[in-house]
Scaffold this active site. Structure first.
Site, PDB file in Angstrom:
ATOM      1  CB  CYS A   2      46.005  49.449  32.192  1.00 50.68           C
ATOM      2  SG  CYS A   2      44.782  50.689  32.111  1.00 50.68           S
ATOM      3  NE  ARG A  27      47.475  43.673  33.172  1.00 51.60           N
ATOM      4  CZ  ARG A  27      48.081  43.534  34.339  1.00 51.60           C
ATOM      5  NH1 ARG A  27      48.762  42.447  34.585  1.00 51.60           N
ATOM      6  NH2 ARG A  27      48.009  44.457  35.250  1.00 51.60           N
ATOM      7  CD1 TRP A  75      38.703  47.032  30.888  1.00 51.02           C
ATOM      8  CD2 TRP A  75      38.800  48.179  32.816  1.00 51.02           C
ATOM      9  NE1 TRP A  75      37.544  46.802  31.570  1.00 51.02           N
ATOM     10  CE2 TRP A  75      37.557  47.490  32.750  1.00 51.02           C
ATOM     11  CE3 TRP A  75      39.067  48.959  33.929  1.00 51.02           C
ATOM     12  CZ2 TRP A  75      36.609  47.550  33.760  1.00 51.02           C
ATOM     13  CZ3 TRP A  75      38.112  49.023  34.942  1.00 51.02           C
ATOM     14  CH2 TRP A  75      36.910  48.324  34.854  1.00 51.02           C
ATOM     15  CG  ASN A 100      47.719  49.505  35.611  1.00 52.84           C
ATOM     16  OD1 ASN A 100      46.540  49.732  35.820  1.00 52.84           O
ATOM     17  ND2 ASN A 100      48.271  48.323  35.785  1.00 52.84           N
ATOM     18  N   GLY A 101      46.189  52.566  36.592  1.00 51.15           N
ATOM     19  CA  GLY A 101      45.683  52.928  37.912  1.00 51.15           C
ATOM     20  C   GLY A 101      44.757  54.130  37.860  1.00 51.15           C
ATOM     21  CD  GLU A 483      33.698  26.418  47.106  1.00 45.30           C
ATOM     22  OE1 GLU A 483      32.520  26.340  46.729  1.00 45.30           O
ATOM     23  OE2 GLU A 483      34.649  26.145  46.354  1.00 45.30           O
ATOM     24  CE  LYS A 487      35.787  23.096  45.257  1.00 46.95           C
ATOM     25  NZ  LYS A 487      35.277  24.170  44.716  1.00 46.95           N
ATOM     26  CD  GLU A 490      33.335  20.826  42.809  1.00 47.00           C
ATOM     27  OE1 GLU A 490      32.883  21.436  41.838  1.00 47.00           O
ATOM     28  OE2 GLU A 490      34.196  21.326  43.557  1.00 47.00           O
ATOM     29  CG  HIS A 506      15.962  23.078  63.823  1.00 47.79           C
ATOM     30  ND1 HIS A 506      14.863  23.229  64.631  1.00 47.79           N
ATOM     31  CD2 HIS A 506      16.802  24.079  64.166  1.00 47.79           C
ATOM     32  CE1 HIS A 506      15.027  24.286  65.408  1.00 47.79           C
ATOM     33  NE2 HIS A 506      16.207  24.822  65.150  1.00 47.79           N
ATOM     34  CE  LYS A 605      37.909  25.814  36.029  1.00 50.54           C
ATOM     35  NZ  LYS A 605      37.832  25.712  37.497  1.00 50.54           N
TER      36      LYS A 605
HETATM   37  N1  HGA Z   1      42.885  55.836  34.696  1.00 53.43           N
HETATM   38  C1  HGA Z   1      43.514  55.556  33.441  1.00 53.43           C
HETATM   39  C2  HGA Z   1      44.150  54.189  33.426  1.00 53.43           C
HETATM   40  C3  HGA Z   1      43.113  53.125  33.660  1.00 53.43           C
HETATM   41  C4  HGA Z   1      43.649  51.774  34.080  1.00 53.43           C
HETATM   42  O1  HGA Z   1      44.683  51.580  34.704  1.00 53.43           O
HETATM   43  N2  HGA Z   1      42.872  50.694  33.775  1.00 53.43           N
HETATM   44  O2  HGA Z   1      43.232  49.418  34.192  1.00 53.43           O
HETATM   45  C5  HGA Z   1      42.553  55.733  32.294  1.00 53.43           C
HETATM   46  O3  HGA Z   1      41.319  55.721  32.471  1.00 53.43           O
HETATM   47  O4  HGA Z   1      43.030  55.870  31.181  1.00 53.43           O
END
Ligand code: HGA
Length: 610
Positions: A2, A27, A75, A100-101, A483, A487, A490, A506, A605
């Protein structure tokens, strides 16, 4: 994940908010929304599923205007992507919130609020927070106190921005485990998940600390810490180029990207772990359901991402006790394979467009598996679109062809995923907390290793005139050695091969002489004594050793044995930390040899062809 934007200004904020959302599109998100207060008694809100462009169209058809507003790209973690679940969420018609969260205890709070008569219109955890604040507000508080009291009851990770039509001159924001910055303007102020969202309106930022709550007015910003003390957070200027696709002060993109690692590892863990736990739903709304039934993990990747997968296999089998296979995509797709029942198909790709990885995924879909999980750096890429669960690494654009920050953020994401899977398979809370705490230490530890840059540059001189080299590691450090060797190949064109240290006798020991530098990664784990015997085998043949070792591993320098001491780190997170000195070593060797560091010959890339 989010994105949040908010503004309080003399001017109309709708354009600022929309542009902020556009800048947060990178994001990854599934819906977008905005709430604006304009002197009327109720909040005006618009929400749309899909792109920010769809929200912009809706707003141009039905304009929102006002001097105070919040906006969001969502999200989904709780409840499907839909208009009713899109943010902002409201309590009544005057209070709006973006979040967000994840609120871990949302079920219990929801039941409690329902019993008190609050009606829910979405399936989100966010609406619970809206009503909790609404309830406190009704109980006679002001918005600031209502938010403060509410966050005392929340468990999980969150950044919140809240507005109320009765208080049209400020927004209240807070952070606990999810990012939030305050953009400082002149006669106007802003907030966002990321500075990039606000660059058109300011270049001065205050970074809130965990537990901070802030009252943002157009001419005043007041911040209190978790203990309720008034605090000042210093203002820093956005250094142009530090985040965008330009080299800034660095000589090469690769060096800039190596130095960005503390920041991007932090961004990758943010919102996905609390102080002691992994937030499983940060992996997707269906994560709990899907992971509960996983009995086998098949990892598919190419190049550097394959090495990340190899490290993850050690973690998955050790912590989750779930059998895990790892294979390069170009092999997997051209052989007959058996997919075990209840397999999670885990694809790792920086770009999400790696042709072999995508082909392997599409082929495996026909053969049948339980679910596909993508670890990827590019939102909206084919891999992301075609997978059931996604963990976005937050590495930002990686320009150097030789991958650096994408690798360490992939590892961070893979470790978080492993802990979520392990919880379904008997990992106890104490061990989880121990590892989560170690994850929190990573940005600081990577910074400590970056401070060794000068010494590593000095060490690199020994490789300049060599044609071959060996890299050794044991256990989860073997893929780190792989890795490191990749590097060096490369970008310096020195032939480098990696071996599990126990394999030396071995075969490859026959190659060892004074012209063959041998690089070894030696954290202080239960294999270190065995590793030391392997080093003796090299010394006895006149080989020159370059050892990156934990102080406690007690590897003593002597003639032909160069030791670089690495700060002590947790055994599980050690592969992430030990990768960094090997990146720096390759970088300096390449610079000394005068090769094209950022665009090595013959390489591309994003490998979108077979
Ligand atoms: N839990 C909330 C916000 C989701 C979120 O932060 N996504 O990155 C929801 O589901 O709306």
């Amino acid at each position: 994940m989010c994105g949040i934007v908010g503004a309080v200004s003399e001017r109309d904020v709708q354009g600022i908010l929309l542009e902020g959302l556009r800048r947060l599109e990178y994001r990854g998100y599934d819906s977008a929304g905005m709430a604006v207060i304009n002197g009327k008694p109720e909040v005006q809100r618009a929400r749309e599923v899909g792109k920010v462009a769809a929200l912009a169209d809706a707003i141009s058809a039905n304009p929102l205007a006002g001097h105070l507003g919040i906006a969001h790209t969502r999200w989904a973690t709780h409840g499907e992507p839909s208009q009713v679940n899109a943010h902002p969420h409201m309590s009544g018609d005057r209070l709006a919130i973006v979040h967000n969260g994840i609120i871990e205890n949302y079920q219990e709070l929801r039941e409690e609020l329902k019993a008190e008569g609050f009606e829910f219109t979405s399936q989100t955890d966010t609406e619970v927070v809206a009503h909790l604040i609404g309830k406190n507000y009704k109980a006679g508080g002001n918005l600031y106190n209502a938010v403060k009291t509410a966050i005392g009851r929340l468990r999980g990770a969150f950044a919140l921005a809240v507005v109320h039509a009765n208080e049209p001159d400020h927004l209240v924001v807070c952070r606990e485990g999810s990012p939030l910055v305050v953009g400082v303007g002149i006669g106007e102020n802003f907030i966002a998940s990321d500075q990039l969202a606000l660059l058109p309106v300011t270049d001065r930022f205050m970074f809130l600390e965990e537990g901070d709550i802030a009252d943002i007015r157009k001419d005043k910003i007041e911040i209190h810490d978790r203990e309720g003390q008034a605090v000042e957070r210093s203002i820093s200027r956005f250094e142009h180029g530090a985040d965008s696709a330009d080299k800034g002060e660095y000589r090469h993109y690769m060096l800039k990207e190596i130095y960005e690692q503390p920041k991007v590892i932090k961004a990758t863990m943010e919102g996905r772990i609390t102080a002691t736990r992994v937030l499983e739903q940060a992996l997707g709304t269906d994560a709990e359901n899907l992971l509960e039934n996983v009995r086998h993990v098949q990892i598919i990747a190419c190049g550097t991402s394959y090495h990340a997968g190899m490290v993850a296999r050690y973690w998955i089998e050790d912590l989750a006790g779930v059998p895990c296979s790892v294979e390069v995509a170009s092999e997997f797709r051209y052989r007959k394979h058996v997919i075990q029942p209840d397999t999670l198909f885990l694809c790792i790709s920086q770009s999400g467009e790696t042709a072999d990885t995508l082909a392997a995924l599409r082929q495996a879909k026909k053969a049948g598996f339980r679910a596909a999980l993508a670890i990827c750096n590019v939102p909206g890429s084919s891999l992301v679109r075609e997978s059931d669960l996604v963990i976005m690494t937050q590495a930002g654009p990686e320009i150097g062809v030789a991958s650096t920050k994408a690798f360490t953020t992939q590892l961070t994401a893979l470790l978080i995923f492993t802990l979520a899977l392990a919880r379904h398979n008997g990992l106890n809370a104490e061990r989880e907390a121990d590892i989560v705490k170690a994850i929190h230490l990573l940005p600081g530890q990577v910074n400590d290793v970056l401070a060794l840059d000068g010494e590593i540059e000095e060490m690199s001189k020994a490789f300049m005139d060599k044609n071959h080299s060996l890299f050794l590691g044991r256990g989860s450090q073997y893929p780190v050695a792989m890795e490191g060797a990749l590097k060096l190949k490369e970008i310096s064109y020195i032939h480098a091969e990696a071996y599990p240290a126990g394999e030396l006798k071995h075969g490859p020991l026959a190659l060892v002489d004074s012209e063959m530098p041998v690089v070894t990664v030696a954290p202080n784990n239960d294999l270190v004594e065995k590793l030391k015997s392997n080093l003796e085998e090299v010394r006895a043949r006149g080989g020159e050793l370059f050892v990156f070792a934990d102080k406690a591993a007690d590897v003593k320098p002597e003639e032909g044995l160069h030791v670089m001491q690495i700060p002590s780190v947790h055994e599980i997170t050690a592969p992430i930390v030990y990768t960094v000195p090997l990146q720096l070593l390759s970088y300096h060797v390449a610079v000394l040899k005068g090769t094209d560091v950022d665009q090595p010959r013959n390489l591309a890339k994003s490998v979108t062809v077979e």
